[in-house]
Structure formats: structure tokens, C-alpha cells
Design an enzyme around this catalytic site. Structure first.
Site, PDB file in Angstrom:
ATOM      1  CG  ASP A 249      13.959 112.447  43.953  1.00 24.85           C
ATOM      2  OD1 ASP A 249      13.876 111.461  43.192  1.00 24.85           O
ATOM      3  OD2 ASP A 249      13.062 113.305  44.066  1.00 24.85           O
TER       4      ASP A 249
ATOM      5  CE1 TYR B  50       9.052 109.827  50.963  1.00 26.17           C
ATOM      6  CE2 TYR B  50       6.807 109.200  51.506  1.00 26.17           C
ATOM      7  CZ  TYR B  50       7.926 109.066  50.709  1.00 26.17           C
ATOM      8  OH  TYR B  50       7.913 108.186  49.666  1.00 26.17           O
TER       9      TYR B  50
END
Length: 557
Positions: free
Chosen positions: A372, A442
Site C-alpha cells: 500500500d 513484516y
């Protein structure tokens, strides 16, 4: 010219060594012998219907001799033919043949294509006197636009009327001369198409001028002949129902073998391909054989074709990994209602640096997944490919280093690249092989609605190979199918953030395609389980970074 043609005139070379002169004289002797074997009545007949000398030679199967003399002008071909014919038949009408060979006239069969007579893009009528002269025009265009090529493929597109003329003339000759011995001795369907003769005439001079070989190459030279009175053969097939072929732009419809002179020939009753790969004209027997109908066919077009020469290189691919350090940079250009989202895009930063260096027409950016706009890409970086269309520059190690230096020295420091390299189409395979099995790591900054306990951290860190069911997130439901997907969280590790009781740092490794934000906050119950459901409280994700994309492609060498 009625007399002998000097060897120096044939080759266009003013001074030949004795060995070279002897070789040229031998070629001319063989040429005259072949011409002497031609039937005078048939040659006269072809002159009378408006055939050029090259069409006459190809219709008698002398294409190899023609192609062995690329510097011989059409007027010299006419001189040789007329000289031999007069010696065989004193009644051979020299004036008639000279009328047919005037520069202002054009061949009704090949529409001037084998005379190298054509209109250019500006509408100017041009005539080149030999295959060598015509090859010079092509080679100069190539050299002007492309600094380096290692091979080339020659492609030719002709109006359908040229193919129809070939068929009609062959059938006319078969009908008129089928009882004569010279015709009976020739194999069925021996006459070579205009398209193949053009390629055979031009290939060798072009190889010599460009200094490279013709082959199945990523660099293509396309000669497109068009006529306002005739559709191209491709256009006819596109309107032919069951023989329809989808247009794909400049991809070419020719399949090459060996010397790149073999066109792709569609299944039909009108052509066959022989052992040497040349297209032989073989018209349907049901067609009208009369001279009147032949002349009606040949008179359909009254002027030469327009020629467009277009050069194109197949896509060049540059692969590597990128890192993104900004939370306001999208992966690709993002515009909503004419308003740009974010400060820049990875696509524009990388592609904008690559395109001018390779002098391409355009570029396309491809990446192994996406993050994103508010997510940073750190660690080893994300694999990507940039596809440069019609690059004038060939990739080299120096160019690749220049691109890497240019991107990494930008003042904005939004994006960096690493492990850049030139790859072929196999770069796609590397990307696809890794995408299906890849894992991602992540780091997320998470807030919860109560203080974080040691038990919370231990609970999260103890979960391994956790299966998660995720419905399409609400935030992307407008552009994604409403499906439920099962994903795996391979491992997680949670650690406190010093100075704050309700924040913790979550490290996790997941299966590709997992929606991390939704896994943290639950997306109103659409992701099960989630960090919120595991801890039994409200959770929100404040920041997210991709720290690793586990794929083998474009790693450090």
C-alpha cells in the site's frame, strides 16, 4: 544495351582484381545460359501483359540467379534478356520491350515492388535501380535509429492484390503453355511468390550493409506495402470468418527459418510450401483462365504501392529489487478523479530513469506483489521487472550501473534499487515461479485498547502455522471479487515498545497474499482469527513495513 555487360558495371565496382573479374564473368555466362533456355514466345507474352523483368525471371524459376546479382539494375536485366532473345529470335520486338521497361511504367503483376518503385511516406514516387540500392535505404534507416543490433528479421506485408496477381498469372501460363515441353518439365507450383522474391533479393545485401546475420531475431525490419485500391492480405483474412486472426500490433506474422526468408503461410488451397521453405503459387483450378480476365485482374491497380519501413526491437527487460522509504509513494501511478494520490510512484521513479537511457518508446513496470502507499518496502527489497518497448540502446553492464547510480542518487531518496541486471523474457518465469510460493515478512506497530501484558506477547509469539480465513477486505471490495481466502501465518514475534503500555511491535512471516492490516484489526470480523480476536480486545495497526520478500529472483550474486 545489346552487347556484353561489363563485370565492373554488374557489381558497381570500378576496379576489380583479375580473379574477381573472372568470377563475375562466369556468373554472367551462367546467367546468359539460363536466359537462353527461356522460351521466346512465353517471354513475349509476359512482356505484353505488363510483367517486369524480375517477374519474368521468377515466373521461370530463376530466383537463385536473380538473388546472386543484387547490384544488377533492372535496366541491365532488361538488356541481358533482350540481347539473348534477339539472338534467338530476330522478330523479338525491341521497341515493345523497351516500352515495357521504361522507368515511368510499373509492373502490373508485382505492382512495382520488385522494381523497387514505390511511394514513400510523403507521397513522393521513388525508384531504386537494384536490390543493393534498395537495401541501402533500409540500412540507413536502421543505422539512424538503432546504434547497435546483433541480428535482424525481415518481415514483409503486401496488399492482397499482389497475391491474387501471382495466382492469376500462374494459372494463365498453365492454361496457355501446359502442352509445351518447357512447361511440362517444370515441377507443379514452381513459381515463387512476390513476397519471397523480395526478401531473397534484399536479405544478403542487408546482411552485408548492417554487418549482422538475418535470423529469428528480437530486432525486426518490417516492409509494409499498402495501396488505396487494395486491402492487405492480413486485412482480407481478418474479414474472413473462420480464418479470422486477432490483431496484435507490430508483432509480425512471418515465421523464419535459416536465412529468415520463410513467411508464415496460412492453410489454403492457394499456396504450398516446398522443401526450401519458399511459398509457391498454386491457384484454384476453378478460376477463370482467359486472357481477358487476367488483364481485368491486372488492371485493377494503376499505380505503385506506398511503402512504410518500420523497425522495432522486442521488449528489453531490466530486473532487480526496489526499496521504498516513503509512506506517501505508491507503487504505480495513482490518480482518482484527476487528482494524484501521493508524492510520486515507484513505477515513475524507476521507469523514468530507465526509459531515456535505453531510448525506448515506452515502458511497463511489473512487480512481485505490491504494498500500500503508506507501507514501506525495506530489507532485501521487492523483485521487479521493467519492460522497455523498442529500445534503441542494447543493455550493457555500463548502462545498468548508470541506471542504478541515477536512481539511488535522486535527492528525494524515496526509492532505491539493487541487484539490477538485464534479463530476457525468462525474467517473467523467475517472477512467476517465486510468486506462487513466496513468503513475506513484516514489521507492524500495533495499538490495543488495554495495556499489553507479558502473556499477550507470549501468546502471539507461540503461534505457528496459523490458518486464517479472510474475506475480501471492505477497503478493496469495490475492485476485488467477494471471496474467502485461506492464508497461513507461519510465525509471529511480539516485543514491547519502550515507554508505552498499549503499543507493541509485531514481526510476522506470512503466506503471499495475506492482508496484514485486516489480520491485525479483524475487519469487523471478516478475518478470523485476528490479533484482536486472539487478545480479546480492540486492536489497530498504526504503521506497517515489508521487511523481506522471500523469492530467489534478483538476489545478490
Amino acid at each position: 544495351m545489346a552487347g556484353e555487360v561489363a563485370a565492373a558495371e554488374v557489381t558497381g565496382v570500378k576496379h576489380l582484381s583479375s580473379a574477381e573479374a573472372a568470377a563475375e564473368e562466369e556468373k554472367l555466362r551462367l546467367l546468359r545460359e539460363a536466359v537462353h533456355a527461356l522460351p521466346v514466345n512465353a517471354v513475349k507474352d509476359l512482356w505484353s501483359i505488363g510483367a517486369c523483368v524480375r517477374c519474368i525471371f521468377r515466373l521461370f524459376g530463376l530466383h537463385e540467379l536473380m538473388c546472386s546479382h543484387p547490384s544488377l539494375s533492372i535496366s541491365k536485366w532488361c538488356d541481358i534478356l533482350e540481347d539473348v532473345m534477339r539472338k534467338k529470335d530476330g522478330e523479338f520486338n525491341e521497341q515493345s520491350h523497351q516500352e515495357r521497361s521504361r522507368e515511368t511504367n510499373f509492373c502490373k503483376i508485382c505492382l512495382g515492388i520488385l522494381q523497387f518503385l514505390y511511394y514513400d511516406d510523403t507521397g513522393t514516387l521513388l525508384k531504386k535501380y537494384s536490390a543493393d540500392d534498395f537495401a541501402v535505404v533500409i540500412s540507413e534507416l536502421v543505422k539512424q535509429q538503432y546504434q547497435q543490433i546483433d541480428s535482424f528479421s525481415l518481415e514483409v506485408s503486401l496488399p492482397s492484390s499482389v497475391t491474387e496477381n501471382d495466382q492469376a498469372v500462374w494459372l494463365y501460363m498453365k492454361n496457355k503453355f501446359r502442352h509445351e515441353l518447357w512447361f511440362q518439365e517444370k515441377a507443379e507450383c514452381q513459381f515463387i511468390s512476390t513476397k519471397d522474391i523480395l526478401k531473397l533479393l534484399v536479405i544478403n545485401p542487408l546482411q552485408r550493409l548492417l554487418g549482422v546475420k538475418s535470423s529469428q531475431s528480437s530486432f525486426r525490419v518490417r516492409l509494409t506495402y499498402s495501396h488505396s485500391d487494395a486491402l492487405t492480405r492480413d486485412d482480407v483474412q481478418d474479414g474472413n470468418g473462420g480464418n479470422k486472426r486477432r490483431k496484435t500490433g507490430f508483432t509480425g506474422d512471418l515465421k523464419t527459418t535459416g536465412e529468415s526468408v520463410t513467411p508464415h503461410v496460412e492453410s489454403s488451397d492457394n499456396h504450398i510450401v516446398d522443401g526450401d521453405g519458399l511459398t509457391k503459387v498454386c491457384p484454384k483450378e476453378s478460376q477463370d483462365l482467359s486472357c481477358n480476365n487476367l488483364m481485368a485482374q491486372l488492371d485493377k491497380v494503376g499505380k505503385p504501392c506506398c511503402l512504410t519501413i518500420h523497425c522495432c526491437r522486442s521488449s528489453t527487460y531490466i530486473g532487480g529489487r526496489y526499496l521504498k522509504y516513503s509512506r506517501n509513494v505508491s507503487q504505480t501511478r495513482w490518480v482518482i478523479d484527476d487528482e494524484r494520490m501521493g508524492e510520486a510512484s515507484v513505477e515513475e521513479i524507476i521507469g523514468g530513469a530507465i526509459l531515456p537511457i535505453f531510448q525506448g518508446d515506452n515502458y511497463k513496470f511489473h512487480a512481485a506483489g505490491r504494498e500500500d502507499i503508506d507501507v514501506r518496502m525495506l530489507g532485501t527489497g521487492r523483485p521487479f521487472l521493467v519492460e522497455i518497448q523498442n529500445a534503441r540502446q542494447v543493455p550493457s553492464e555500463a548502462l545498468i550501473k548508470e541506471i542504478e547510480r541515477k536512481i539511488n542518487s535522486l535527492e528525494s531518496h524515496y526509492v532505491r534499487v539493487k541487484n539490477l541486471r538485464a534479463v530476457g523474457i525468462q525474467g517473467w518465469d523467475l517472477m512467476r515461479e517465486g510468486e506462487a510460493e513466496k513468503q513475506k515478512q513484516y514489521a507492524a506497530l500495533v495499538w490495543i485498547s488495554r495495556p499489553v501484558s507479558d502473556e499477550d506477547l507470549q501468546t502471539i509469539s507461540s503461534l505457528k502455522e496459523l490458518k486464517v480465513a479472510q474475506k475480501t477486505p471492505i477497503r478493496v471490495l469495490h475492485r476485488r471479487s467477494p471471496l474467502e481466502r485461506e492464508k497461513i501465518i507461519h510465525w509471529m514475534q511480539a516485543e514491547r515498545v519502550s515507554g508505552s503500555s498499549q503499543y507493541f511491535l509485531l514481526h510476522l512471516c506470512t503466506q503471499a497474499g495475506t492482508y496484514i492490516k485486516e489480520f491485525v484489526h479483524g475487519d469487523f470480523g471478516r478475518t478470523q482469527p485476528s490479533i484482536g480476536s486472539i487478545l480479546g480486545c480492540r486492536t489497530e495497526i498504526l504503521q506497517l513495513d515489508v521487511t523481506d520478500v522471500k523469492m530467489d529472483c534478483f538476489q545478490e550474486e
